[in-house]
Design a protein around this motif. Structure first.
Motif, PDB file in Angstrom:
ATOM      1  N   MET A 151       1.033  -1.072  -0.063  1.00 29.06           N
ATOM      2  CA  MET A 151       0.146   0.066   0.110  1.00 29.06           C
ATOM      3  C   MET A 151       0.655   1.207  -0.123  1.00 29.06           C
ATOM      4  O   MET A 151       0.728   2.321  -0.649  1.00 29.06           O
ATOM      5  CB  MET A 151      -0.923  -0.032   1.100  1.00 29.06           C
ATOM      6  CG  MET A 151      -2.042  -1.102   1.103  1.00 29.06           C
ATOM      7  SD  MET A 151      -2.942  -1.378   2.444  1.00 29.06           S
ATOM      8  CE  MET A 151      -3.684   0.195   2.766  1.00 29.06           C
ATOM      9  N   ALA A 152       1.934   1.119   0.673  1.00 29.56           N
ATOM     10  CA  ALA A 152       2.824   2.388   0.852  1.00 29.56           C
ATOM     11  C   ALA A 152       3.546   2.500  -0.611  1.00 29.56           C
ATOM     12  O   ALA A 152       3.631   3.720  -1.053  1.00 29.56           O
ATOM     13  CB  ALA A 152       4.036   1.934   1.758  1.00 29.56           C
ATOM     14  N   CYS A 153       3.799   1.379  -1.127  1.00 33.39           N
ATOM     15  CA  CYS A 153       4.567   1.550  -2.501  1.00 33.39           C
ATOM     16  C   CYS A 153       3.347   2.270  -3.656  1.00 33.39           C
ATOM     17  O   CYS A 153       3.604   2.821  -4.440  1.00 33.39           O
ATOM     18  CB  CYS A 153       4.962   0.128  -3.212  1.00 33.39           C
ATOM     19  SG  CYS A 153       6.290  -0.541  -2.173  1.00 33.39           S
ATOM     20  N   GLY A 154       2.128   1.684  -3.185  1.00 36.21           N
ATOM     21  CA  GLY A 154       1.055   2.431  -4.110  1.00 36.21           C
ATOM     22  C   GLY A 154       0.867   3.716  -3.930  1.00 36.21           C
ATOM     23  O   GLY A 154       0.751   4.699  -4.711  1.00 36.21           O
ATOM     24  N   SER A 155       1.435   4.327  -2.811  1.00 35.88           N
ATOM     25  CA  SER A 155       1.309   5.836  -2.744  1.00 35.88           C
ATOM     26  C   SER A 155       2.680   6.447  -3.306  1.00 35.88           C
ATOM     27  O   SER A 155       2.339   7.602  -3.766  1.00 35.88           O
ATOM     28  CB  SER A 155       1.200   6.231  -1.183  1.00 35.88           C
ATOM     29  OG  SER A 155       2.166   5.882  -0.473  1.00 35.88           O
ATOM     30  N   VAL A 156       3.459   5.650  -3.443  1.00 33.68           N
ATOM     31  CA  VAL A 156       4.971   6.259  -4.352  1.00 33.68           C
ATOM     32  C   VAL A 156       4.233   6.664  -5.825  1.00 33.68           C
ATOM     33  O   VAL A 156       4.401   7.419  -6.410  1.00 33.68           O
ATOM     34  CB  VAL A 156       6.066   5.346  -4.445  1.00 33.68           C
ATOM     35  CG1 VAL A 156       6.858   5.775  -5.174  1.00 33.68           C
ATOM     36  CG2 VAL A 156       6.397   5.173  -2.751  1.00 33.68           C
ATOM     37  N   LYS A 157       3.567   5.265  -6.214  1.00 31.94           N
ATOM     38  CA  LYS A 157       2.858   5.393  -7.600  1.00 31.94           C
ATOM     39  C   LYS A 157       2.110   6.403  -7.603  1.00 31.94           C
ATOM     40  O   LYS A 157       1.911   7.286  -8.889  1.00 31.94           O
ATOM     41  CB  LYS A 157       2.099   4.145  -8.082  1.00 31.94           C
ATOM     42  CG  LYS A 157       2.898   2.955  -8.528  1.00 31.94           C
ATOM     43  CD  LYS A 157       2.216   1.858  -8.900  1.00 31.94           C
ATOM     44  CE  LYS A 157       2.914   0.822  -8.922  1.00 31.94           C
ATOM     45  NZ  LYS A 157       2.309  -0.665  -8.692  1.00 31.94           N
ATOM     46  N   GLU A 214       5.545   6.727   9.358  1.00 33.58           N
ATOM     47  CA  GLU A 214       4.937   5.426   9.471  1.00 33.58           C
ATOM     48  C   GLU A 214       5.074   4.574   7.911  1.00 33.58           C
ATOM     49  O   GLU A 214       5.510   3.555   7.597  1.00 33.58           O
ATOM     50  CB  GLU A 214       3.609   4.946   9.974  1.00 33.58           C
ATOM     51  CG  GLU A 214       3.643   3.599  10.663  1.00 33.58           C
ATOM     52  CD  GLU A 214       2.212   3.416  11.291  1.00 33.58           C
ATOM     53  OE1 GLU A 214       1.498   4.352  11.579  1.00 33.58           O
ATOM     54  OE2 GLU A 214       1.828   2.269  11.003  1.00 33.58           O
ATOM     55  N   GLU A 215       4.324   5.363   6.785  1.00 34.59           N
ATOM     56  CA  GLU A 215       4.318   4.926   5.571  1.00 34.59           C
ATOM     57  C   GLU A 215       5.667   4.959   5.076  1.00 34.59           C
ATOM     58  O   GLU A 215       5.956   3.822   4.392  1.00 34.59           O
ATOM     59  CB  GLU A 215       3.071   5.694   4.872  1.00 34.59           C
ATOM     60  CG  GLU A 215       2.419   4.943   3.661  1.00 34.59           C
ATOM     61  CD  GLU A 215       1.819   6.089   2.816  1.00 34.59           C
ATOM     62  OE1 GLU A 215       1.890   6.943   2.779  1.00 34.59           O
ATOM     63  OE2 GLU A 215       0.650   5.359   2.553  1.00 34.59           O
ATOM     64  N   GLU A 216       6.348   5.953   5.141  1.00 37.64           N
ATOM     65  CA  GLU A 216       7.767   6.075   4.753  1.00 37.64           C
ATOM     66  C   GLU A 216       8.618   4.837   5.251  1.00 37.64           C
ATOM     67  O   GLU A 216       9.324   4.241   4.334  1.00 37.64           O
ATOM     68  CB  GLU A 216       8.493   7.288   4.837  1.00 37.64           C
ATOM     69  CG  GLU A 216       7.597   8.622   3.998  1.00 37.64           C
ATOM     70  CD  GLU A 216       7.831   9.846   4.572  1.00 37.64           C
ATOM     71  OE1 GLU A 216       7.550  10.696   3.734  1.00 37.64           O
ATOM     72  OE2 GLU A 216       8.747   9.984   5.531  1.00 37.64           O
ATOM     73  N   PHE A 217       8.544   4.694   6.476  1.00 38.03           N
ATOM     74  CA  PHE A 217       9.259   3.623   6.926  1.00 38.03           C
ATOM     75  C   PHE A 217       9.042   2.238   6.499  1.00 38.03           C
ATOM     76  O   PHE A 217       9.871   1.445   6.380  1.00 38.03           O
ATOM     77  CB  PHE A 217       9.145   3.574   8.668  1.00 38.03           C
ATOM     78  CG  PHE A 217      10.000   2.722   9.123  1.00 38.03           C
ATOM     79  CD1 PHE A 217      11.373   3.320   9.277  1.00 38.03           C
ATOM     80  CD2 PHE A 217       9.903   1.644   9.880  1.00 38.03           C
ATOM     81  CE1 PHE A 217      12.331   2.736  10.031  1.00 38.03           C
ATOM     82  CE2 PHE A 217      10.844   0.800  10.630  1.00 38.03           C
ATOM     83  CZ  PHE A 217      12.163   1.549  10.653  1.00 38.03           C
ATOM     84  N   LEU A 218       7.620   1.882   5.890  1.00 42.51           N
ATOM     85  CA  LEU A 218       7.334   0.814   5.538  1.00 42.51           C
ATOM     86  C   LEU A 218       8.135   0.370   4.162  1.00 42.51           C
ATOM     87  O   LEU A 218       8.020  -0.801   3.734  1.00 42.51           O
ATOM     88  CB  LEU A 218       5.701   0.627   5.335  1.00 42.51           C
ATOM     89  CG  LEU A 218       4.900   0.361   6.328  1.00 42.51           C
ATOM     90  CD1 LEU A 218       3.541   0.630   6.267  1.00 42.51           C
ATOM     91  CD2 LEU A 218       5.166  -1.059   6.829  1.00 42.51           C
ATOM     92  N   LEU A 219       8.572   1.548   3.454  1.00 46.25           N
ATOM     93  CA  LEU A 219       9.201   1.461   2.101  1.00 46.25           C
ATOM     94  C   LEU A 219      10.573   0.538   2.350  1.00 46.25           C
ATOM     95  O   LEU A 219      11.077  -0.213   1.490  1.00 46.25           O
ATOM     96  CB  LEU A 219       9.363   2.538   1.513  1.00 46.25           C
ATOM     97  CG  LEU A 219       8.223   3.290   0.952  1.00 46.25           C
ATOM     98  CD1 LEU A 219       8.602   4.579   0.509  1.00 46.25           C
ATOM     99  CD2 LEU A 219       7.549   2.600   0.042  1.00 46.25           C
ATOM    100  N   LEU A 220      11.395   0.802   3.750  1.00 42.08           N
ATOM    101  CA  LEU A 220      12.493   0.045   4.076  1.00 42.08           C
ATOM    102  C   LEU A 220      11.889  -1.496   4.146  1.00 42.08           C
ATOM    103  O   LEU A 220      11.415  -1.765   5.101  1.00 42.08           O
ATOM    104  CB  LEU A 220      12.728   0.586   5.285  1.00 42.08           C
ATOM    105  CG  LEU A 220      13.763   1.798   5.348  1.00 42.08           C
ATOM    106  CD1 LEU A 220      14.038   2.061   6.802  1.00 42.08           C
ATOM    107  CD2 LEU A 220      15.007   1.520   4.594  1.00 42.08           C
TER     108      LEU A 220
END
Lengths: 318, 822
Positions: B220-226, B386-392
């Motif tokens: 979902m976090a990657c989704g927000s990058v998109k 939190e969302e950015e951290f999930l990208l790690l």
């Protein structure tokens, strides 16, 4: 959450759930208004709540109105000889400690012809519930004086009134060695009646419950006033005693604090004459039980038994 | 006895009328009487003084050297507290556990069943079902995977419910039971997840479940990058130079072009808008777009990396346990590899995060180069949302403790000092050697000294707590370390569980956790609440034992020695004191460990052991093991101090504060007493004078009633001995006239079930489930009948109320008769 604790799931659960109907059989033929009806439905309820398997439950009785009880139970029953309910029940319990044993007996059956057995059954203290239906009269044979009839009771045997003082079943039981549970209740207070039998069923030894019972036909006047007078019953109250709640608890207008481990006080309360004391008079869960010894070699195979006896006899061989 | 010529008893029993087989007559379970399982202290005759002295010499020799005496009782024993469980009694394990894949929570199945039940039903509702919840639990256990792998929740629950439906509940109660079960089953099937049973792989199963839950959120976090990439590209498309040539592309409606004229709309898009953009800004946005372009495709495909040794990968089958991850074998450079991996990930993610933040600011026209440029340059993972951290993506190292201690200690320390978000699982072995070499070097304590990392010490015996630790550790913006005790793979599940549980409960391997993010104060970061009775040195259990046929309660501590000697072969090494040599010099181990050295001269510590016949013995622990227990106790006290329980300094402060307080209070009491005494003296003098005056008055006037009415004495206080006058009781409030019910009713709880009313008017009166009467339909009988029945009711619990039919004859007289009954 933490700490060594046994797992709840390892507690065995019964194979079926029994409803009230499972414990009932045929229509009770006691007179309308007889206190025994109330006792019967309380016993059904206790059996249901304890989930006693009907095939693992035995009601043993002697002779008398009360002793028709096993006929109305959907369990095993033994309608035995006059005064001999106790020895039969003790025999059952001695070799089948896995059964739930109840003794149903009356004031004649227990306190008169069966008095000898009464003493020893109390002393043996095997796990069973004893219900003494005490209506103070021989009802089945149409009104003769019983050992618990008050002085002056007019009956067929004593047309001018009885002349001997009655036995007090509570005091007598409290006087027997190794007594472990004595309680009193009445048939006209169903909530207390149920709670008392339930407490008796939880007791690890012999639980003796005297139920003050009305006979609407032959002793109509004896308890008719007491049954409607809220002041007539004296509740023996204690945390360790018999608990009733809600409206039923409020119906007791007279309450005495009584610790059921206090034998001297129990004897004092057993003599109360200006009312009917109800509740747990005495309880001691630590008394020895004779059924422990009867169960000793159960499960031993025949060859084991033979070997044991042979080994014993071999001691004398030389 | 000459057996040959006579019928032996064996022959006699062969003719037994009940049974000719060798099987027992009855299938009988032993009575559940306390006496049968309560331990008994063996009776003994005390030995003579010289014998005793001789034995004590030998015993002290054993204590120092570990060489057993010849008098030691040769019995098979086990530590008292563990014995029931070692002998088959089931321990409450928290397993099977329900792992909820929607929320990532793990709770014991029992708790899940009960909490769901309490949501669906109120108190006293569906009692039969409530009583049979353990049965449902048992059915679920029966359906679990035989190899201990996670079982799909829904299938298993539905199967168990089906099985429970067949349970024999009779009559009306049966119908209700099945209805309730259906309702309950619907509520249970709203959850999704797995049921975990305990095995050696449990910690990794929990971790794997958490990782996949985390990965789902990561997608979902990657989704927000998109999403940000799309927004940015749209914005840039407007500004881009070729926008005017192909404006219709931006408005590429799929179906809309049927309805709207795209060409015409394209004309409405501003022609020269990009000219408003500064070149620097455009450049910045283009760079962001480029970074996001790369990240949106690469980030979702990055898998978690797990570094471990070949042996562990094979033993625990890690590749199968972590299907979504890349399991990498890395013998002697796990930490180096992990560090490289995380650095790579970090460089990609930090670029992406910077681009995302810049893009977000640009999109809302809030980017201020002076403020944000430096901030974004210095932005590191500790400041991520939190969302950015999930990208790690996760980088996990799984290593045995011995190996780290022997080979990688320096690297280990370095990783923790740098505090990169590397996740480390340390597997601690079960058994310490007698030399005590390994157990003192706890990696969790070592990690704690680096202060930045998340540290957890525990085992898989508390699944909920462990799952929570994984959640907390994986979300930690820094390194995290889980030091887990694991049993030998060859141990059976039940024993393994008991070992883990005993290791934690006996303070051998206490449970604790430390998280930097819990608070600013160092103490607030510790949690030791998961230990049994954390306020005590050891957890204490109250056990009933028989001494001389009398039941007494013994308080028994669970010490590390109980854990060491769990195995029967191990207890054989202990000196078991013959009951004849009992003296006061034997002290329980817990008291021994908690006493000052000067009190211990000549004393010998023991633990309680139970033999197979339920007899209790005292097993003396030798000095080497006492030393080890002492060391474990030191470790526990270290943890207690950190956890803020039984802190020596706080205790001291309390003692001082109490002393000060006591001195102050004593002074205050003294002052008060002084004042009080002075006042009493004063009053006494005044009262004496008044009394004399009064006496004189009386004597002079000879008027006895005078003092009371005399205005002079009005203020005089009455003598204290006088009985206070009883206040007249307030008149009792008038009893309210009871309201008469409009219908007949029964006080059911008073009904004695005599069948009178139900026989005579079966349509009006019926029995409830307790076989006590109630009014079913008052209109099915005449008022005259109801009044007559109520009069005859032996319990007088029927109240006729008011007549239902006003045309009934003789109502007046009936109402009068009913008055006393209402």
């Amino acid at each position: 959450m933490f700490g060594l604790k046994p797992d709840l799931c390892s507690i065995p659960a019964p194979e079926a759930y029994y409803g009230m109907d499972d414990y009932a059989k045929s229509t009770a033929r006691w007179c309308p208004g007889c206190g025994a009806h109330s006792i019967l439905s309380s016993v059904h309820k206790v059996c249901k709540d304890k989930q006693y398997a009907p095939e693992k439950t035995v009601f043993v009785s002697g002779i008398g109105c009360s002793s028709r009880f096993p006929h109305y139970m959907g369990t095993y029953g033994f309608h035995g000889l006059h005064g001999r309910a106790f020895p039969v029940a003790c025999g059952v319990k001695f070799r089948r400690p896995d059964l739930n044993v109840f003794v149903v007996t009356g004031d004649g059956d227990c306190c008169s012809i069966g008095a000898g057995h009464w003493v020893h059954a109390i002393r043996y203290n095997m796990k069973m519930v004893v219900l003494l239906f005490d209506n103070a009269i021989y009802g089945l044979t149409k009104k003769q004086t019983s050992p618990t009839s008050k002085m002056g009771t007019v009956s067929n045997t004593h047309p001018k009134g009885s002349v001997l003082p009655p036995i007090n079943p509570l005091q007598t039981t409290l006087g027997i060695a190794n007594v472990s549970f004595v309680a009193q209740t009445t048939d006209w207070h169903p909530a207390h009646l149920y709670a008392t039998i339930r407490k008796a069923a939880d007791h690890p030894g012999l639980a003796f419950v005297r139920i003050v019972q009305r006979c609407p036909i032959f002793m109509r006047d004896l308890y008719s006033e007491a049954a409607t007078d809220p002041e007539a019953l004296i509740m023996l109250s204690d945390d360790k005693g018999i608990q009733v709640d809600g409206a039923a608890a409020k119906s007791f207008k007279r309450v005495i604090q009584h610790d059921p481990s206090n034998m001297a006080k129990a004897r004092e309360h057993a003599e109360i004459s200006d009312g009917i004391p109800v509740g747990l008079l005495y309880q001691n869960t630590e008394n020895p039980s004779y059924d422990d010894y009867g169960a000793y070699n159960l499960g031993m195979s025949n060859s084991d038994k033979a070997d044991a006896i042979n080994a014993l006899l071999d001691n004398y061989a030389n | 006895m000459k057996k040959s010529k006579e019928t032996s008893f064996a022959d006699y029993f062969k003719e037994d009328i009940f049974s000719s087989s060798e099987k027992p007559l009855l299938e009988w379970e032993p009575p559940a009487k306390e006496r049968d399982w309560t331990p008994v202290i063996a009776k003994a005759l005390l030995a003579s003084e010289p014998e005793k002295n001789a034995y004590w010499k030998l015993l002290r020799n054993y204590f120092l050297t570990g060489k057993k005496t010849k008098q030691s009782v040769p019995v098979h024993t086990q530590p008292l507290l563990m014995a029931p469980y070692l002998r088959g009694k089931n321990l409450d394990t928290g397993y099977p556990s329900f792992a909820n894949t929607d929320t990532g929570d793990v709770i014991p199945l029992q708790e899940h069943l009960l909490s769901t039940f309490n949501v669906v039903f109120k108190e006293h509702e569906a009692d039969i079902l409530r009583q049979n919840l353990p049965r449902l639990d048992v059915y679920v256990r029966q359906s679990l995977d035989a190899n201990g792998l996670p079982t799909p929740y829904l299938e298993s629950i539905l199967e168990a419910c089906e099985k429970l439906r067949e349970f024999d509940v009779r009559g009306d109660e049966g119908i209700h039971f099945r209805d309730n079960l259906l309702k309950y089953q619907n509520a249970l099937s709203r959850f999704q997840g797995f049921i975990l049973s305990f095995s050696h792989r449990s910690p990794f199963e929990l971790q794997s479940l958490h990782l996949s839950h985390r990965n789902a959120r990561r997608q979902m976090a990657c989704g927000s990058v998109k999403n940000i990439h799309r927004l940015l590209s749209e914005r840039l498309a407007i500004y881009s130079a070729d926008a005017s040539t192909d404006k219709s592309k931006m408005l590429n409606g799929n179906f809309a072009d049927q309805l709207i004229s795209i060409e015409k709309l394209a004309d409405m898009v501003p022609e020269e808008s990009h000219s408003a953009l500064e070149p620097a800004r455009l450049d910045r946005m283009m760079r962001c777009l480029q970074t996001l372009e790369g990240a949106k495709d690469t980030l979702p495909s990055v898998r978690p990396k797990i570094f471990s040794t070949a042996e562990l990968i094979q033993d625990y089958n890690l590749t199968a346990l972590f299907p979504e991850s890349e399991v990498i074998q890395s013998e002697h450079k796990c930490f180096v590899d992990a560090q490289t991996a995380i650095s790579e990930i970090l460089s990609v993610v930090s670029e992406t995060v910077r681009a995302m933040r810049t893009a977000q600011l640009e999109l809302t026209d809030k980017y201020d180069a002076e403020v944000q440029e430096l901030y974004l340059d210095k932005l590191d993972f500790t400041n991520y949302t939190e969302e950015e951290f999930l990208l790690l993506q996760t980088v996990l190292v799984i290593l045995p403790a011995d190996m780290i201690i022997a080979e990688e200690l320096e690297r280990f320390s370095k990783v923790l000092s740098v505090n990169l978000p590397i996740r480390i699982v340390v597997l601690d072995g079960m058994r310490a050697t007698e030399s005590g070499e390994i157990y003192k070097r706890e990696l969790s304590a070592l990690a704690l000294s680096h202060r930045g990392a998340y540290v957890f010490q525990g085992a898989a015996d508390t699944p909920s707590w462990l799952a929570e630790a994984f959640r907390e550790g994986f979300n930690q913006a820094g390194a995290s370390l889980w030091s887990l005790m694991v049993p030998e793979i060859s141990t059976s599940c039940n024993t393994a569980f008991l070992q883990l549980n005993a290791a934690a409960e006996s303070r051998y391997f206490p449970r604790w956790s430390y998280s930097h993010s819990r608070g600013i104060r160092f103490g607030s970061r510790f949690d030791i609440s998961a230990n049994a009775q954390p306020e005590h040195l050891f957890p204490y259990y109250s056990i009933s034992v028989f001494v001389d046929d009398k039941k007494v309660k013994e308080k028994v501590a669970l010490t590390p020695a109980d854990f060491f000697y769990m195995e029967m072969e191990d207890t054989e090494k202990l000196e078991i004191v013959p009951p004849d040599f009992e003296t006061d010099e034997l002290v329980p181990l817990d008291i021994y460990l908690d006493s000052a050295p000067e009190d211990l001269v000549g004393m010998v510590p023991y633990i309680y052991l139970l033999d197979t016949k339920n007899r209790l013995y005292k097993g003396v622990v030798s000095y080497a093991f006492v030393n080890m227990c002492m060391e474990r106790l030191d470790n526990w006290q270290f943890i207690q101090e950190l956890g803020g329980i039984n802190s020596h300094h706080v205790d001291q402060a309390i003692v001082w504060a109490r002393q000060e307080w006591q001195v102050a209070k004593e002074k205050e009491i003294k002052d008060l007493e002084e004042t009080h005494r002075a006042e009493i003296d004063k009053i006494r003098r005044e009262e004496a004078a008044k009394a004399l005056e009064r006496l004189a008055d009386v004597l002079l006037n000879l008027d006895v009633s005078a003092p009371a009415s005399s205005p002079k004495n009005k203020s005089a206080t009455p003598p204290t001995s006088e009985v206070p006058t009883v206040q007249e009781a307030a008149p009792a409030p008038e009893a309210p006239t009871p309201e008469v019910s409009s219908e007949a009713w029964v006080e059911s709880y008073k009904c004695t079930s005599c069948n009178d009313c139900t026989n005579k008017l079966p349509a009006v009166f019926k029995y409830n489930s307790d076989k006590q009467a109630f009014v079913h339909d008052p209109k099915k009988g005449t008022y005259a009948q109801i009044v007559m029945i109520a009069e005859k009711c032996p319990a007088l619990c029927i109240h006729p109320g008011l007549p239902q039919n006003p045309d009934e004859p003789g109502l007046e007289e009936l109402i009068k008769r009913a008055e006393v009954l209402n």
